[in-house]
Structure formats: structure tokens, C-alpha cells
Design a protein around this motif. Sequence first.
Motif: not given
Length: 273
Positions: A78-80, A84-87, A102-103, A153-156
Motif C-alpha cells: 500500500v505504502l509503496g 510510486a504514484v506520487t513520484l 528516502m524511498i 509500470r506507471l512510467v509506461t
Amino acid sequence: MRKGLSPFNVVSLTFGFAFLYLPIVLLVIYSFNASRLVTVWGGFSAHWYASLLQNDDLLSAAWVTVRVGILSATLATVLGTMAAVTLTRMRRFRGRTLFSGMIYAPLVMPEVITGLSMLLLFVAVGFERGFVTLVIAHVTFSMCFVAVVVQSRLVTFDRSLEEAAMDLGCTPAKTFFVITLPIIAPAIVSGWMLAFTLSIDDLVISQFTTGPGATTLPMQIYSMVRRGVTPEINAICTILIAIVTTGVIIASIATKRAEAERLKAERAAAAGR
């Protein structure tokens, strides 16, 4: 002549795979050894698997390991995923460099340093070490791995799908849960599996952050090995190998099916345009 199939490559791959997997194969074989001496074959027997049912220490440690692994992997996923969505979606915000650092820090931080720093933190705040501190520690070092997997995965990701959903009246939250989440689900499942595997495998950080009544299976096995390897250790390790292998196979099949469904949906959407 096809490239990559030279005799040197074949020999190198053979020795490489043998070096990696031959010890595991020998461990599995000797878990069925009837002899009490782990290096002397005394015939085929499943006696040591049955004797595990009477070993309360190993069973208790295994139960703690499973609970910590499931809970920490779920929280880390959940946190990861949120990280990832934030970054990925928030390209510019104050403190982004510090946040990303920090991540990703636990990826390169030695486990001894991570475990010692968390021990000092728990002692400084007066937090009693036990099951909760163990879960917190496992979430801390496994969350970054989930963030890396999901972010790749979000990058693509095709943002036009989200834009089309919002043009049709979906709110950003509904768009994420209806459109984005199902598409990146294979990456999330892979991240959960990776976090769970790292959790049940960890020894160093667990040694620093555990307390009474929260002994994990790797810690129990390590303490038993220091007194000498027994066939029961081979048996419990074989069971762990079977569990992890089954989980990897299931996750691989689920990922392939989800990817096939995604491609099918994209082709159907392209044909309808």
C-alpha cells in the motif's frame, strides 16, 4: 551459426546454474534422508517432516514468520504503491528529491546499519520490541522494492485511458480504482510477492528489532545451525522452498493472464475507435 550458443556460453551457464541450484537440490534430497547424519545417506524416509509437527519452537517461529510476512507485505504494498504514484504523477513538488532519496535509501543501505538504526530508534522512544517492531522494520526495508516495481509500470502507463475516463465524468479517485489500479495490478502483485519473500527471508534486521515471543523462522534456523545441522532443518527449508516456488508460479500465471486481458482490452478499444 546462432549467436549466444557458443560452447563457452553453454559451459558458463551450466556451471552458473549448477552453482546456484545444486545446493538447493541436495538440501531437498537430504530432507528425505532416513539417517540422523545429514551428510550420510541412510535411505528414503519422510520421518523428519513428521517430526516437525512435534517441534513447537519451529512451528511457533514459522507462524510468526507467516504473520509478519503477510502483514508487512500488505502494508509495504500500500505504502509503496502510494509512493510510486506520487513520484510518477507529481513531477515537481517541494522536497521531491529528499522524498525519493528516502524511498530508495533502503535499497543501498547495509542491513546492519538499517537494523541498528531502527533498534536505536525503538530504544530512544521507549517502544518495547516484539511483533509490532518487527512488522515496522520489515515494512521499512521492503516498501522501497514495491515502489520500484510499481513505478516501472506507471512510467509506461497510457495516460490517455485516464483522460478518457475523466472526460466521461469519472472523478480522479474513481478513475484510479476503476482504470489505473486494474492495469497496474500485475505490478502490485509482483511487489507484494517480492516484499513477502524478503520478509520471510530476513535475518539481520529481524535480529535487531525483535523481542520476546517474536522469533522468526530464519532466526530459529540460524540458532539451530550454530549447534549443528539436523535433518529437521533440511525439511523445514524444503517446505519454505516449496511455498516460495508455488507463490512465484501463481504470481507469474496471474501476471500473464492480466497482461493478456489488458492487451485484449486495448485491442478492443482500438478497434472501436
